[in-house]
Scaffold this motif. Structure first.
Motif, PDB file in Angstrom:
ATOM      1  N   MET A 147     -22.647  17.709  16.995  1.00 21.90           N
ATOM      2  CA  MET A 147     -21.739  16.606  17.307  1.00 21.90           C
ATOM      3  C   MET A 147     -21.285  15.881  16.041  1.00 21.90           C
ATOM      4  N   ASP A 148     -22.222  15.694  15.106  1.00 17.27           N
ATOM      5  CA  ASP A 148     -21.948  14.913  13.899  1.00 17.27           C
ATOM      6  C   ASP A 148     -22.628  15.597  12.716  1.00 17.27           C
ATOM      7  N   PRO A 149     -21.917  16.483  12.008  1.00 14.39           N
ATOM      8  CA  PRO A 149     -22.536  17.265  10.924  1.00 14.39           C
ATOM      9  C   PRO A 149     -23.074  16.431   9.766  1.00 14.39           C
ATOM     10  N   VAL A 150     -22.643  15.170   9.629  1.00 11.34           N
ATOM     11  CA  VAL A 150     -23.117  14.349   8.511  1.00 11.34           C
ATOM     12  C   VAL A 150     -24.088  13.263   8.974  1.00 11.34           C
ATOM     13  N   ALA A 151     -24.607  13.376  10.198  1.00  9.67           N
ATOM     14  CA  ALA A 151     -25.520  12.364  10.720  1.00  9.67           C
ATOM     15  C   ALA A 151     -26.803  12.320   9.904  1.00  9.67           C
ATOM     16  N   LEU A 152     -27.367  11.101   9.805  1.00 12.83           N
ATOM     17  CA  LEU A 152     -28.627  10.883   9.095  1.00 12.83           C
ATOM     18  C   LEU A 152     -29.644  10.278  10.049  1.00 12.83           C
ATOM     19  N   LEU A 153     -30.903  10.614   9.828  1.00 13.10           N
ATOM     20  CA  LEU A 153     -32.011   9.991  10.544  1.00 13.10           C
ATOM     21  C   LEU A 153     -33.033   9.572   9.506  1.00 13.10           C
ATOM     22  N   ASP A 154     -33.255   8.267   9.381  1.00 13.36           N
ATOM     23  CA  ASP A 154     -34.150   7.733   8.345  1.00 13.36           C
ATOM     24  C   ASP A 154     -33.742   8.225   6.960  1.00 13.36           C
ATOM     25  N   GLY A 155     -32.434   8.332   6.732  1.00 12.09           N
ATOM     26  CA  GLY A 155     -31.927   8.703   5.417  1.00 12.09           C
ATOM     27  C   GLY A 155     -31.882  10.188   5.134  1.00 12.09           C
ATOM     28  N   THR A 156     -32.341  11.024   6.058  1.00 13.44           N
ATOM     29  CA  THR A 156     -32.352  12.475   5.866  1.00 13.44           C
ATOM     30  C   THR A 156     -31.306  13.116   6.768  1.00 13.44           C
ATOM     31  N   PRO A 157     -30.513  14.064   6.236  1.00 14.92           N
ATOM     32  CA  PRO A 157     -29.523  14.724   7.089  1.00 14.92           C
ATOM     33  C   PRO A 157     -30.173  15.356   8.312  1.00 14.92           C
ATOM     34  N   VAL A 158     -29.595  15.087   9.468  1.00 10.48           N
ATOM     35  CA  VAL A 158     -30.136  15.608  10.726  1.00 10.48           C
ATOM     36  C   VAL A 158     -30.154  17.129  10.713  1.00 10.48           C
ATOM     37  N   ARG A 159     -29.134  17.738  10.135  1.00 16.91           N
ATOM     38  CA  ARG A 159     -29.077  19.211  10.112  1.00 16.91           C
ATOM     39  C   ARG A 159     -30.244  19.794   9.316  1.00 16.91           C
ATOM     40  N   GLU A 160     -30.719  19.091   8.278  1.00 17.50           N
ATOM     41  CA  GLU A 160     -31.865  19.567   7.503  1.00 17.50           C
ATOM     42  C   GLU A 160     -33.159  19.408   8.297  1.00 17.50           C
ATOM     43  N   LEU A 161     -33.306  18.303   8.996  1.00 17.86           N
ATOM     44  CA  LEU A 161     -34.483  18.116   9.832  1.00 17.86           C
ATOM     45  C   LEU A 161     -34.552  19.180  10.918  1.00 17.86           C
ATOM     46  N   ALA A 162     -33.392  19.548  11.461  1.00 16.16           N
ATOM     47  CA  ALA A 162     -33.363  20.546  12.538  1.00 16.16           C
ATOM     48  C   ALA A 162     -33.914  21.880  12.069  1.00 16.16           C
TER      49      ALA A 162
ATOM     50  N   PRO B 260     -39.820   8.181  18.279  1.00 18.92           N
ATOM     51  CA  PRO B 260     -40.925   8.645  17.433  1.00 18.92           C
ATOM     52  C   PRO B 260     -40.953  10.143  17.155  1.00 18.92           C
ATOM     53  N   SER B 261     -40.487  10.961  18.100  1.00 16.45           N
ATOM     54  CA  SER B 261     -40.569  12.414  17.905  1.00 16.45           C
ATOM     55  C   SER B 261     -39.231  13.064  17.596  1.00 16.45           C
ATOM     56  N   ALA B 262     -38.164  12.275  17.511  1.00 22.90           N
ATOM     57  CA  ALA B 262     -36.828  12.862  17.337  1.00 22.90           C
ATOM     58  C   ALA B 262     -36.727  13.704  16.068  1.00 22.90           C
ATOM     59  N   ALA B 263     -37.366  13.262  14.988  1.00 22.38           N
ATOM     60  CA  ALA B 263     -37.245  13.965  13.715  1.00 22.38           C
ATOM     61  C   ALA B 263     -37.909  15.334  13.727  1.00 22.38           C
ATOM     62  N   GLU B 264     -38.692  15.631  14.779  1.00 22.14           N
ATOM     63  CA  GLU B 264     -39.419  16.895  14.842  1.00 22.14           C
ATOM     64  C   GLU B 264     -38.911  17.795  15.958  1.00 22.14           C
ATOM     65  N   ARG B 265     -37.875  17.376  16.668  1.00 20.30           N
ATOM     66  CA  ARG B 265     -37.426  18.106  17.851  1.00 20.30           C
ATOM     67  C   ARG B 265     -36.046  18.706  17.636  1.00 20.30           C
ATOM     68  N   ALA B 266     -35.992  20.015  17.475  1.00 20.47           N
ATOM     69  CA  ALA B 266     -34.702  20.670  17.276  1.00 20.47           C
ATOM     70  C   ALA B 266     -33.820  20.544  18.509  1.00 20.47           C
ATOM     71  N   PHE B 267     -34.427  20.395  19.695  1.00 25.83           N
ATOM     72  CA  PHE B 267     -33.593  20.269  20.897  1.00 25.83           C
ATOM     73  C   PHE B 267     -32.815  18.960  20.914  1.00 25.83           C
ATOM     74  N   VAL B 268     -33.208  17.999  20.081  1.00 26.39           N
ATOM     75  CA  VAL B 268     -32.413  16.793  19.852  1.00 26.39           C
ATOM     76  C   VAL B 268     -31.564  16.946  18.594  1.00 26.39           C
ATOM     77  N   LEU B 269     -32.181  17.418  17.524  1.00 19.85           N
ATOM     78  CA  LEU B 269     -31.529  17.440  16.213  1.00 19.85           C
ATOM     79  C   LEU B 269     -30.352  18.401  16.147  1.00 19.85           C
ATOM     80  N   LEU B 270     -30.498  19.581  16.726  1.00 19.75           N
ATOM     81  CA  LEU B 270     -29.402  20.550  16.630  1.00 19.75           C
ATOM     82  C   LEU B 270     -28.153  20.097  17.392  1.00 19.75           C
ATOM     83  N   PRO B 271     -28.260  19.700  18.681  1.00 21.31           N
ATOM     84  CA  PRO B 271     -27.047  19.181  19.333  1.00 21.31           C
ATOM     85  C   PRO B 271     -26.457  17.985  18.600  1.00 21.31           C
ATOM     86  N   TRP B 272     -27.302  17.129  18.057  1.00 22.25           N
ATOM     87  CA  TRP B 272     -26.825  15.971  17.291  1.00 22.25           C
ATOM     88  C   TRP B 272     -26.045  16.427  16.072  1.00 22.25           C
ATOM     89  N   SER B 273     -26.551  17.430  15.371  1.00 23.69           N
ATOM     90  CA  SER B 273     -25.847  17.919  14.179  1.00 23.69           C
ATOM     91  C   SER B 273     -24.555  18.636  14.528  1.00 23.69           C
TER      92      SER B 273
END
Length: 323
Positions: free
Chosen positions: A295-310, A280-293
């Motif tokens: 690891m995977d620069p093209v990762a998506l979360l709910d259709g939005t690039p993870v790097r943009e959410l970060a 529920p809170s992953a899309a708002e947490r840079a401490f998850v989103l940045l390491p994820w991006s």
């Protein structure tokens, strides 16, 4: 350099040309397609889900050739190229050659063909705009299918996967030797039955979010796994790994030796008393989103690039990458 998938000599009937009889009687067309993408994951996993299906690409080309009507094979080739790029984001570029071996010429000839190359960066400005602005039916159909696909399926959390699926896990620690704890937890996941570790992110040092004051900074990491465990079985596994690393649940957002969260599971939506996915809170947490991006620069979360959410996350400035 990209890897390549090539399809050559695809033969089908189409109705393209400037003359009326070409659009009514039809004639043979031959298409060659070259797809540029990274095939490293497919080579490593030997799993069809990690590559682009050339059978699906062939079906798509046949749909465009047989169902559309264009005056020019230049437009036909451009439409095929854009449709292929639109069909799968892993394809970086495609080169399409359209042959018209029965073109209406008075001279003797072997072939008439044109070749176009379109890259992903060419897609956005004119996603479905062709010629004078008409939108081919195949592109409209694909847009509708893509919109439907964006509605993630709800999954039974007790149902094992019928084939290996991917999941993203987020790990954190701010008690004890956090670096050693995270390394040990990753090793435990790697050794777990029914789990294949695919990728790990660099470590991140982050400020605590919520919880009591005067907590130590956290070390965070994101990993990607492949598994056929059900979501609840995977939850049981990560909670067992937490317990093996002395996790105690006494205070919400309090310090902990190890926290392991399931962020995503096969792109599905899970809502049970024990588990909510996507987290529920992953899309708002840079401490998850940045390491994820990382690891995977093209990762998506709910259709939005993870790097943009970060970048949009409130704690973006509090995350430090550790080399």
């Amino acid at each position: 350099m990209s890897d390549l998938i090539r399809l050559t000599g695809l033969r089908m009937t189409g109705y393209h040309g400037v003359f009326d009889f070409e659009k009514t009687e039809g004639q043979p067309f031959v298409v060659d397609a070259e797809l540029e993408l990274d095939l490293t994951a497919a080579a490593r996993t030997d799993n069809v889900i990690d590559t682009v299906s050339y059978a699906d690409v062939a079906d798509l080309i046949e749909d465009v050739v047989s169902k559309e009507r264009f005056d020019l094979i230049e437009t036909l080739a451009d439409t095929i190229a854009r449709a292929i790029l639109f069909s799968d984001e892993r394809i970086r570029a495609t080169t399409i050659t359209v042959h018209k071996p029965r073109a209406p010429l008075t001279q003797e000839f072997d072939d008439v063909s044109i070749t176009v190359r379109r890259a992903r960066e060419d897609l956005d400005p004119m996603l479905v705009t062709i010629g004078t602005g008409s939108v081919p039916r195949i592109m409209k159909q694909m847009e509708a299918e893509a919109a439907a696909d964006n509605a993630a399926p709800t999954r039974d959390p007790d149902l094992p996967a019928s084939f290996p699926v991917r999941a993203v896990l987020a790990l954190g620690s701010n008690l004890g030797d956090s670096r050693a704890t995270l390394a040990s937890a990753v090793d435990a996941l790697k050794a777990a039955e029914g789990v294949t570790l695919l990728n790990t992110s660099p470590l991140a040092r982050t400020k605590p979010v919520g919880g009591p004051d005067n907590q130590r900074d956290y070390l965070n990491q994101v990993v990607e796994i492949e598994t056929q465990l059900s979501p609840h079985e995977l939850l049981n596994l990560v909670q067992r790994v937490e317990e093996e690393h002395n996790r105690v649940r006494e205070e919400r957002w309090g310090p902990r030796t190890l926290d392991v969260d399931i962020v995503t599971y096969a792109g599905a939506v899970i809502d049970s008393p024990r588990l909510q996915v996507p987290h529920p809170s992953a899309a708002e947490r840079a401490f998850v989103l940045l390491p994820w991006s990382w690891m995977d620069p093209v990762a998506l979360l709910d259709g939005t690039p993870v790097r943009e959410l970060a970048v949009q996350a409130a704690d973006h400035g509090d995350v430090e990458r550790l080399e």
